[in-house]
Design a protein around this motif. Structure first.
Motif, PDB file in Angstrom:
ATOM      1  N   THR A   1     -12.470 -28.836 -53.828  1.00 26.96           N
ATOM      2  CA  THR A   1     -12.038 -30.116 -54.420  1.00 26.96           C
ATOM      3  C   THR A   1     -10.675 -29.978 -55.096  1.00 26.96           C
ATOM      4  OG1 THR A   1     -13.181 -29.652 -56.510  1.00 26.96           O
ATOM      5  CG2 THR A   1     -14.422 -30.846 -54.801  1.00 26.96           C
ATOM      6  N   ARG A   2     -10.271 -28.740 -55.357  1.00 31.71           N
ATOM      7  CA  ARG A   2      -8.955 -28.523 -55.971  1.00 31.71           C
ATOM      8  C   ARG A   2      -7.834 -28.984 -55.042  1.00 31.71           C
ATOM      9  NH1 ARG A   2      -9.493 -22.559 -58.934  1.00 31.71           N
ATOM     10  NH2 ARG A   2     -10.612 -23.330 -60.793  1.00 31.71           N
ATOM     11  N   VAL A   3      -8.048 -28.849 -53.729  1.00 30.70           N
ATOM     12  CA  VAL A   3      -7.045 -29.311 -52.756  1.00 30.70           C
ATOM     13  C   VAL A   3      -6.873 -30.816 -52.871  1.00 30.70           C
ATOM     14  CG1 VAL A   3      -6.514 -29.535 -50.296  1.00 30.70           C
ATOM     15  CG2 VAL A   3      -7.491 -27.410 -51.157  1.00 30.70           C
ATOM     16  N   ALA A   4      -7.998 -31.537 -52.868  1.00 29.36           N
ATOM     17  CA  ALA A   4      -7.954 -33.002 -52.970  1.00 29.36           C
ATOM     18  C   ALA A   4      -7.344 -33.445 -54.297  1.00 29.36           C
ATOM     19  CB  ALA A   4      -9.365 -33.573 -52.811  1.00 29.36           C
ATOM     20  N   ALA A   5      -7.641 -32.691 -55.374  1.00 33.53           N
ATOM     21  CA  ALA A   5      -7.109 -33.056 -56.696  1.00 33.53           C
ATOM     22  C   ALA A   5      -5.581 -32.968 -56.717  1.00 33.53           C
ATOM     23  CB  ALA A   5      -7.709 -32.132 -57.757  1.00 33.53           C
ATOM     24  N   LEU A   6      -5.027 -31.960 -56.053  1.00 35.51           N
ATOM     25  CA  LEU A   6      -3.566 -31.808 -56.006  1.00 35.51           C
ATOM     26  C   LEU A   6      -2.922 -32.940 -55.210  1.00 35.51           C
ATOM     27  CD1 LEU A   6      -3.229 -27.948 -55.532  1.00 35.51           C
ATOM     28  CD2 LEU A   6      -2.427 -29.274 -57.495  1.00 35.51           C
ATOM     29  N   ILE A   7      -3.542 -33.303 -54.084  1.00 31.50           N
ATOM     30  CA  ILE A   7      -2.999 -34.408 -53.282  1.00 31.50           C
ATOM     31  C   ILE A   7      -3.068 -35.707 -54.072  1.00 31.50           C
ATOM     32  CG2 ILE A   7      -3.381 -35.821 -51.208  1.00 31.50           C
ATOM     33  CD1 ILE A   7      -4.335 -33.178 -49.862  1.00 31.50           C
ATOM     34  N   SER A   8      -4.158 -35.897 -54.804  1.00 30.47           N
ATOM     35  CA  SER A   8      -4.302 -37.088 -55.647  1.00 30.47           C
ATOM     36  C   SER A   8      -3.195 -37.137 -56.698  1.00 30.47           C
ATOM     37  CB  SER A   8      -5.683 -37.064 -56.318  1.00 30.47           C
ATOM     38  OG  SER A   8      -5.833 -38.165 -57.171  1.00 30.47           O
ATOM     39  N   LEU A   9      -2.887 -35.974 -57.269  1.00 28.77           N
ATOM     40  CA  LEU A   9      -1.798 -35.902 -58.247  1.00 28.77           C
ATOM     41  C   LEU A   9      -0.473 -36.293 -57.600  1.00 28.77           C
ATOM     42  CD1 LEU A   9      -1.119 -34.794 -61.228  1.00 28.77           C
ATOM     43  CD2 LEU A   9      -0.303 -32.773 -60.014  1.00 28.77           C
ATOM     44  N   GLY A  10      -0.213 -35.779 -56.394  1.00 25.91           N
ATOM     45  CA  GLY A  10       1.014 -36.111 -55.677  1.00 25.91           C
ATOM     46  C   GLY A  10       1.136 -37.597 -55.396  1.00 25.91           C
ATOM     47  N   ARG A  11       0.014 -38.221 -55.054  1.00 20.81           N
ATOM     48  CA  ARG A  11       0.035 -39.673 -54.788  1.00 20.81           C
ATOM     49  C   ARG A  11       0.318 -40.446 -56.072  1.00 20.81           C
ATOM     50  NH1 ARG A  11      -1.899 -40.677 -49.702  1.00 20.81           N
ATOM     51  NH2 ARG A  11      -3.412 -39.205 -48.826  1.00 20.81           N
ATOM     52  N   ARG A  12      -0.334 -40.025 -57.163  1.00 18.72           N
ATOM     53  CA  ARG A  12      -0.181 -40.770 -58.411  1.00 18.72           C
ATOM     54  C   ARG A  12       1.247 -40.699 -58.935  1.00 18.72           C
ATOM     55  NH1 ARG A  12      -2.022 -39.972 -64.364  1.00 18.72           N
ATOM     56  NH2 ARG A  12      -1.441 -42.024 -65.104  1.00 18.72           N
ATOM     57  N   PHE A  13       1.883 -39.526 -58.731  1.00 19.00           N
ATOM     58  CA  PHE A  13       3.235 -39.336 -59.257  1.00 19.00           C
ATOM     59  C   PHE A  13       4.285 -39.435 -58.157  1.00 19.00           C
ATOM     60  CE2 PHE A  13       0.697 -37.667 -62.636  1.00 19.00           C
ATOM     61  CZ  PHE A  13       1.381 -38.047 -63.772  1.00 19.00           C
ATOM     62  N   ALA A  14       4.084 -40.366 -57.235  1.00 16.00           N
ATOM     63  CA  ALA A  14       5.032 -40.572 -56.139  1.00 16.00           C
ATOM     64  C   ALA A  14       6.434 -40.866 -56.667  1.00 16.00           C
ATOM     65  CB  ALA A  14       4.553 -41.709 -55.242  1.00 16.00           C
ATOM     66  N   PHE A  15       6.517 -41.396 -57.877  1.00 20.75           N
ATOM     67  CA  PHE A  15       7.805 -41.755 -58.478  1.00 20.75           C
ATOM     68  C   PHE A  15       8.534 -40.555 -59.077  1.00 20.75           C
ATOM     69  CE2 PHE A  15       4.481 -42.182 -61.687  1.00 20.75           C
ATOM     70  CZ  PHE A  15       4.982 -41.426 -62.720  1.00 20.75           C
ATOM     71  N   ASP A  16       7.835 -39.412 -59.195  1.00 23.60           N
ATOM     72  CA  ASP A  16       8.395 -38.265 -59.901  1.00 23.60           C
ATOM     73  C   ASP A  16       8.688 -37.128 -58.922  1.00 23.60           C
ATOM     74  OD1 ASP A  16       8.423 -35.682 -61.415  1.00 23.60           O
ATOM     75  OD2 ASP A  16       8.123 -37.025 -63.125  1.00 23.60           O
ATOM     76  N   ASN A  17       9.964 -36.920 -58.620  1.00 24.72           N
ATOM     77  CA  ASN A  17      10.347 -35.901 -57.634  1.00 24.72           C
ATOM     78  C   ASN A  17       9.889 -34.500 -58.019  1.00 24.72           C
ATOM     79  OD1 ASN A  17      11.518 -37.826 -56.054  1.00 24.72           O
ATOM     80  ND2 ASN A  17      13.632 -37.286 -56.530  1.00 24.72           N
ATOM     81  N   GLY A  18       9.912 -34.204 -59.311  1.00 24.37           N
ATOM     82  CA  GLY A  18       9.512 -32.874 -59.759  1.00 24.37           C
ATOM     83  C   GLY A  18       8.054 -32.574 -59.449  1.00 24.37           C
ATOM     84  N   VAL A  19       7.176 -33.531 -59.704  1.00 27.85           N
ATOM     85  CA  VAL A  19       5.749 -33.350 -59.433  1.00 27.85           C
ATOM     86  C   VAL A  19       5.495 -33.296 -57.929  1.00 27.85           C
ATOM     87  CG1 VAL A  19       3.437 -34.356 -59.668  1.00 27.85           C
ATOM     88  CG2 VAL A  19       5.030 -34.435 -61.603  1.00 27.85           C
ATOM     89  N   VAL A  20       6.100 -34.227 -57.188  1.00 27.55           N
ATOM     90  CA  VAL A  20       5.903 -34.270 -55.732  1.00 27.55           C
ATOM     91  C   VAL A  20       6.345 -32.953 -55.091  1.00 27.55           C
ATOM     92  CG1 VAL A  20       6.662 -35.370 -53.579  1.00 27.55           C
ATOM     93  CG2 VAL A  20       6.066 -36.777 -55.544  1.00 27.55           C
ATOM     94  N   LEU A  21       7.524 -32.473 -55.481  1.00 27.43           N
ATOM     95  CA  LEU A  21       8.026 -31.205 -54.934  1.00 27.43           C
ATOM     96  C   LEU A  21       7.108 -30.048 -55.330  1.00 27.43           C
ATOM     97  CD1 LEU A  21      10.215 -29.681 -53.378  1.00 27.43           C
ATOM     98  CD2 LEU A  21      11.522 -29.511 -55.512  1.00 27.43           C
ATOM     99  N   GLY A  22       6.639 -30.065 -56.563  1.00 28.08           N
ATOM    100  CA  GLY A  22       5.742 -29.012 -57.028  1.00 28.08           C
ATOM    101  C   GLY A  22       4.464 -28.938 -56.221  1.00 28.08           C
ATOM    102  N   VAL A  23       3.864 -30.099 -55.938  1.00 27.44           N
ATOM    103  CA  VAL A  23       2.628 -30.146 -55.148  1.00 27.44           C
ATOM    104  C   VAL A  23       2.888 -29.645 -53.727  1.00 27.44           C
ATOM    105  CG1 VAL A  23       0.862 -31.657 -54.145  1.00 27.44           C
ATOM    106  CG2 VAL A  23       1.588 -32.002 -56.515  1.00 27.44           C
ATOM    107  N   ILE A  24       3.986 -30.101 -53.128  1.00 26.39           N
ATOM    108  CA  ILE A  24       4.292 -29.687 -51.746  1.00 26.39           C
ATOM    109  C   ILE A  24       4.513 -28.174 -51.679  1.00 26.39           C
ATOM    110  CG2 ILE A  24       5.962 -29.853 -49.856  1.00 26.39           C
ATOM    111  CD1 ILE A  24       6.402 -32.767 -50.620  1.00 26.39           C
ATOM    112  N   LYS A  25       5.243 -27.621 -52.655  1.00 24.35           N
ATOM    113  CA  LYS A  25       5.508 -26.178 -52.650  1.00 24.35           C
ATOM    114  C   LYS A  25       4.213 -25.372 -52.760  1.00 24.35           C
ATOM    115  CE  LYS A  25      10.272 -25.730 -54.310  1.00 24.35           C
ATOM    116  NZ  LYS A  25      11.115 -25.212 -55.406  1.00 24.35           N
TER     117      LYS A  25
END
Length: 397
Positions: A108-132
């Motif tokens: 479920t940790r995988v899904a939680a990270l993707i959920s975080l990326g979706r929620r912070f679509a406006f924040d490049n730092g978070v999106v890049l962090g999740v992708i990395k």
């Protein structure tokens, strides 16, 4: 100095409001900073520290902090630096494949990270962090399916055309890792990967982005059942453009994609219409390095396997570059593809106009090609592959 964040109404928060912290907040921040130093590239015991994090409650703290931190930030513009820092620590831990299975034993940790990326679509730092994080996680085969099942492919492909070039590059890198798995390749295409890469080609993004795009195409083009879809998508025009690039790495990755694509011989004539022969001739004449020349010769050989393509190959004066390969000391595979390509071009039994066949033959003989064929057939030190290829070409001649 204290950086102020924009509040929900677009006004700056006061210094006193931002300074209000609980004891737990301070402890969390201190632990986070200690973990960041431990997992940084300058720590000699980095791998050991990462293993300790995974084996202890600190990994639970990290994931809880990321999710809790995400919930604490209520609006666009609020401070997400601590969440980004936690993601950077997680990225470092995920560098070590041996730790990944234990770290993500709770899928479920995988899904939680993707959920975080979706929620912070406006924040490049978070999106890049999740992708990395996912770029590293996707290096482990058993976790790739988890990323797909959690909706990671759709989310990732949606980031490929982000304005931030770093996000785009890492999103393509993640797709490239996922495309190593044969079963995931059709999923990537189904979620719009080719359309996203065509847009990358149209936008002429920087070389690092294009290198990753060419890399993912090498893997995708390994899937024979997808080759016609790839051709129909329009991406091949851009792969050929990348093959013409001044950048040696991009050029090599592009020709590798083309080498996989040409496994479907029916696509050769379309590639010729798209202009593949010009960059091929340049690569053979001024090859940046030997691997580039070998791949280019293989592509030319595959193109020459179709009778209808041979006239254009001869017309564009490929006979001389082929003879040049036979003349000088060359890699065995280079010589093999050059000889087999020559055999195809000299084939007098195929259904081609007599003048066309004669033109190829005269061009070859006038340039001294026949002597090279005889030399390679008679060379006792030549490998079996080279002798056979030279024998076939000599037979055709």
């Amino acid at each position: 100095s204290l950086l102020r964040a924009w509040g929900p109404m677009g006004q700056k928060s006061s210094r006193s409001e931002r300074a209000l912290q609980t004891v737990d907040d301070v402890a969390d921040a201190e632990l986070l900073e200690r973990l960041r130093v431990w997992t940084g590239p300058h720590d000699d015991e980095r791998e050991q520290h990462c293993a300790e994090i995974v084996a202890s409650d600190q990994s639970v703290f990290l994931f809880d902090f990321i999710q809790e931190g995400g919930r604490r930030v209520p609006a666009v513009g609020d401070d997400t630096r601590s969440v980004v820092k936690a993601l950077e620590i997680l990225e470092s831990v995920c560098l070590f494949n041996d730790l990944l299975e234990d770290l993500f034993a709770d899928r479920t940790r995988v899904a939680a990270l993707i959920s975080l990326g979706r929620r912070f679509a406006f924040d490049n730092g978070v999106v890049l962090g999740v992708i990395k994080v996912f770029v590293n996680v996707s290096c482990l085969e058993s976790l790739r399916d988890c990323i797909v099942e959690a909706g990671g492919v759709e989310w990732c492909i949606g980031r490929i055309n982000a304005e931030d070039a770093d996000i785009a590059r890492h999103a393509i890198m993640l797709c490239s890792n996922l495309s190593v798995s044969q079963a995931i390749r059709p999923v990537l295409l189904g979620e719009g990967l080719l359309e996203a890469l065509v847009a990358i080609g149209q936008a002429e993004r920087g070389i690092p982005c294009l290198q990753q795009a060419a890399m993912v195409m090498i893997n995708i083009c390994c899937e024979e059942s997808l080759l016609q879809t790839i051709m129909d998508s329009g991406i091949c025009k851009y792969i050929i453009e990348w093959f013409e690039s001044w950048d040696g790495t991009l050029k090599f990755k592009a020709v590798q994609s083309l080498a996989n694509l040409i496994n479907d011989l029916t696509l050769g004539s379309k590639l010729i219409r798209l202009g593949i022969l010009h960059p091929l001739s340049v690569a053979l004449a001024f090859g940046h390095f030997e691997e580039l020349k070998e791949q280019s010769l293989y592509v030319l050989y595959r193109l020459s396997c179709v009778v209808g393509n041979r006239k254009e190959i001869v017309r564009l004066r490929f006979i001389q570059p082929l003879i040049d390969v036979m003349e000088e000391p060359h890699d065995e595979m280079e010589l093999k593809w050059a000889l087999l390509c020559t055999a195809n071009l000299l084939d007098r039994k195929s259904e081609r106009p007599e003048k066309e066949r004669d033109d190829a033959m005269h061009s070859f003989i006038d340039r001294g090609g026949l002597a090279h064929l005889i030399r390679h057939v008679m060379n006792e030190e030549a490998t079996t592959h080279v002798k056979q290829a030279a024998g076939i070409a000599l037979h055709m001649a």
